[in-house]
Design a protein around this motif. Structure first.
Motif, PDB file in Angstrom:
ATOM      1  N   UNK A 310     -16.050  37.396 -34.874  1.00  0.00           N
ATOM      2  CA  UNK A 310     -15.532  36.411 -33.942  1.00  0.00           C
ATOM      3  C   UNK A 310     -15.368  37.091 -32.581  1.00  0.00           C
ATOM      4  N   UNK A 311     -14.787  36.361 -31.622  1.00  0.00           N
ATOM      5  CA  UNK A 311     -14.446  36.946 -30.329  1.00  0.00           C
ATOM      6  C   UNK A 311     -13.095  36.400 -29.900  1.00  0.00           C
ATOM      7  N   UNK A 312     -12.594  36.865 -28.770  1.00  0.00           N
ATOM      8  CA  UNK A 312     -11.242  36.519 -28.361  1.00  0.00           C
ATOM      9  C   UNK A 312     -11.081  35.015 -28.141  1.00  0.00           C
ATOM     10  N   UNK A 313     -12.136  34.356 -27.680  1.00  0.00           N
ATOM     11  CA  UNK A 313     -12.049  32.923 -27.397  1.00  0.00           C
ATOM     12  C   UNK A 313     -12.027  32.077 -28.663  1.00  0.00           C
ATOM     13  N   UNK A 314     -12.594  32.595 -29.764  1.00  0.00           N
ATOM     14  CA  UNK A 314     -12.744  31.778 -30.974  1.00  0.00           C
ATOM     15  C   UNK A 314     -11.811  32.167 -32.111  1.00  0.00           C
ATOM     16  N   UNK A 315     -11.177  33.335 -32.029  1.00  0.00           N
ATOM     17  CA  UNK A 315     -10.461  33.839 -33.201  1.00  0.00           C
ATOM     18  C   UNK A 315      -9.229  32.994 -33.548  1.00  0.00           C
TER      19      UNK A 315
END
Length: 337
Positions: A310-315
């Motif tokens: 994932x990434x920070x925007x989606x986690x």
């Protein structure tokens, strides 16, 4: 900067917060990878015994140095592993070389805000050189070090028969390092698919299904004697209490997982076996070094350990879903670029 905050159980939010201000003795780092572990799921679910909300989660951290004190051993742009256990350095445990169980320990992402954000500042002593590991590998060192520490606490050696209850990431770490110590290792778990995958990753380990036939299987593989070392990494009270009967006379029982409940056992059985009951908490610098050496020797299959990304925007959306849908999940990694 962006951060992911758990304001209360059952909620995660992407929030804007101020960038950290570095103290003179600290190093400011850019977080590049964050591993998600059982602790993070427990925080989200409201099951962690040592936590107050709100909390920025994240303690399995790979980072890049931005700014360091004059004379530091680290330079801007250098990749590092973060040891998330902040210790006092003065208590009896710290003086004895056991900062992992410092009386006033503060673990990033648990007792104080962690690394699910763009930047943090940490004491220089809590940085570990990457030693050529990839950022992905760096983010897995901490959880594997917990397994390495448990194996060291259990004094596992060549020829030992070892049982690990729990085929999750921590149990997997224990299995890898018990095998590297030369033990014959069995893993016990309810989830057949997870058990199969754990035995494939920790090459040479053998599965035991945690079903009605488990005790019979254990008697068969140990000739009725039990195991020299038993490790519990389930976080399940019933599993922990069942493990006492699986330890050989003169053996060791290592509790790696934590439950927020009273653990009870038969004192006559405990004494009859002259069993050693051992707690294992966190990890030390020596354990981090053990994991890094194992990676550099080719003993850890990173590509099989990291299963979700994932990434920070989606986690903030992904982590709640993974807490419900754990099929195929071993280690989720969040990239921050």
């Amino acid at each position: 900067m962006n951060s992911v905050v758990c304001p209360r159980p059952g909620e995660l939010e992407l929030r804007r917060i101020a960038r950290p201000v570095r103290a003179d003795t600290e190093v400011r780092v850019r977080i590049r990878r964050v591993g998600i572990c059982g602790t993070d799921f427990h925080i989200f679910e409201g099951k962690h015994p040592y936590l107050s909300y709100p909390r920025i989660i994240g303690h399995e951290l790979a980072a890049e140095v931005i700014e360091a004190p004059t004379g530091s051993a680290y330079s801007p742009g250098e990749h590092v592993i973060i040891n998330p256990y902040l210790s006092c350095g003065a208590c009896r445990a710290c003086r004895a070389g056991k900062p992992n169980c410092c009386t006033s320990i503060a673990v990033l992402g648990v007792h104080r805000d962690g690394g699910m954000c763009e930047e943090i500042c940490v004491p220089e002593g809590n940085l570990v050189p990457s030693s050529g590991l990839s950022l992905d590998a760096c983010a897995t060192v901490e959880f594997l070090a917990i397994g390495a520490h448990a194996v060291r606490r259990g004094e596992v050696g060549a020829g030992d028969l070892v049982l690990i209850a729990g085929a999750g990431p921590i149990g997997l770490g224990v299995a890898i390092f018990a095998r590297l110590a030369g033990a014959t290792v069995f893993i016990l778990d309810l989830d057949a698919a997870r058990l199969t995958e754990a035995c494939a990753i920790a090459e040479g380990c053998q599965p035991i299904a945690a079903d009605a036939a488990a005790d019979a299987a254990i008697r068969d593989v140990t000739d009725g004697d039990g195991f020299e070392a038993v490790f519990d990494a389930t976080g399940n009270l019933a599993s922990i209490q069942a493990g006492f009967a699986r330890v050989a006379h003169g053996g060791r029982y290592v509790l790696v997982s934590v439950v927020n409940e009273m653990v009870t056992f038969s004192d006559p059985e405990f004494h009859k076996r002259e069993m050693a009951l051992i707690g294992s908490r966190n990890a030390t610098s020596a354990d981090f070094a053990t994991v890094i050496a194992a990676y550099n020797a080719g003993h850890i299959p990173l590509d099989r350990i990291i299963t979700h990304r994932s990434d920070l925007a989606r986690v903030a959306e992904d982590l709640p879903r993974w807490s419900r849908e754990k099929t195929g999940l071993i280690k989720a990694l969040v990239s921050i670029d």
